[in-house]
Design an enzyme around this catalytic site. Structure first.
Site: not given
Ligand code: NDP
Length: 259
Positions: A144, A157, A66, A92, A190
């Site tokens: 997120s 991040y 990506v 994603n 998750i």
């Protein structure tokens, strides 16, 4: 069942984790699914799993990095030639880059943004011309809770994930007149390899896991399929007036001030 019947969908980073769960959920709802993944072996393994679990599923594994806009454009062209015009894109693919800001290298900064923000834009840019021309489409970006909450030492991040929300809102507004919806999902913790790797990187992984669970209002972390169910909703025709928005899937964690 069949909430996505007739739709062609593409999910990046679909070889494992949340992306694989979204691809499986989409196929169960009747969509044709393209798995755009850096590691073609994991993409093929996910494709085989979907084919074995969902009778008659139309699945295509495509090797895609990506971070490379030309590769993403080629992947979309390949998917459209094989399955038809892409109705739904889920951006994603993502990586954790957790550093102290002042000791972080230039390379850490660049590889974080290359995947977590450029990667999302590359996907959007590749599908948007077709969606705009057809007057319909749905893009779901996996952000997120780091997009609006900060944990010290996790830089940069959250900066990239804040950018994903900005990109979602900007494109959602830009293409709303063309009936193209752009939304985000903000997962909390998750249970995927990404999370297991983070616990393993801590001095005491067992204690780190216990500390994480203890911080959760529901005393558990989420499962990939719990994010996937939200992606199905946003991708489907059940959410026609949800645009430029973000749904948080974190068991309430980000609403908690403190115990
Ligand atoms: P995983 O690491 O389990 O899966 C990510 C997938 O993305 C892998 O298959 C990986 O492939 C692929 N990928 C990585 N880089 C690229 C690239 N350049 N091009 C194409 N594919 C790539 O992560 P999760 O499933 O946990 O995370 C998915 C998304 O959810 C990410 O955007 C993440 O930031 C976000 N998220 C996750 C949370 C969690 O707790 N797990 C919480 C909040 C957000 P490979 O294995 O070959 O590297």
């Amino acid at each position: 069942m069949n909430r996505l019947a007739g739709k062609v969908t593409m999910v990046t980073g679909a070889g494992r984790g949340i992306g694989a769960a979204i691809a499986l959920a989409f196929a169960r709802e009747g969509a044709a699914v393209a798995l755009a993944e850096l590691d073609i072996d994991t993409a093929r393994a996910t494709a085989e799993r979907i084919e074995s679990e969902v009778g008659g599923a139309r699945v295509l594994a495509v090797r895609t990095d990506v971070t490379q806009s030309a590769q993403v454009k080629e992947a979309v062209e390949h998917v459209e030639a094989s399955l038809g015009p892409v109705d739904v894109l889920v951006n994603n693919a993502g990586i954790n880059v957790f550093c102290d800001p002042l000791t972080m290298t230039d390379d850490d900064w660049r590889r974080c943004f290359a995947v977590d923000l450029d990667g999302v834009w590359n996907g959007c840019r590749a599908v948007l011309p077709g969606m705009v021309a057809r007057g319909s489409g749905s893009i779901v970006n996996i952000a997120s809770t780091h997009a609006f909450k900060i944990i010290p030492g996790c830089f940069p991040y959250p900066v990239a994930k804040h950018g994903v929300i900005g990109l979602t809102r900007a494109l959602g507004i830009e293409y709303a007149p063309n009936n193209v919806r752009v939304n985000a999902i903000a997962p909390g913790y998750i249970e995927t390899q990404l999370t297991l790797d983070w616990w393993d990187s801590q001095a005491d992984p067992k204690a780190a896991r216990a500390a994480t669970l203890n911080l959760q209002p529901m005393k558990r972390i989420g499962q990939p399929q719990e994010v996937a169910m939200t992606a199905v909703f946003l991708a489907s025709d059940e959410a026609p007036f949800i645009n430029a928005s973000c749904i948080t899937v974190d068991g309430g964690r980000s609403a908690l001030y403190h115990d």
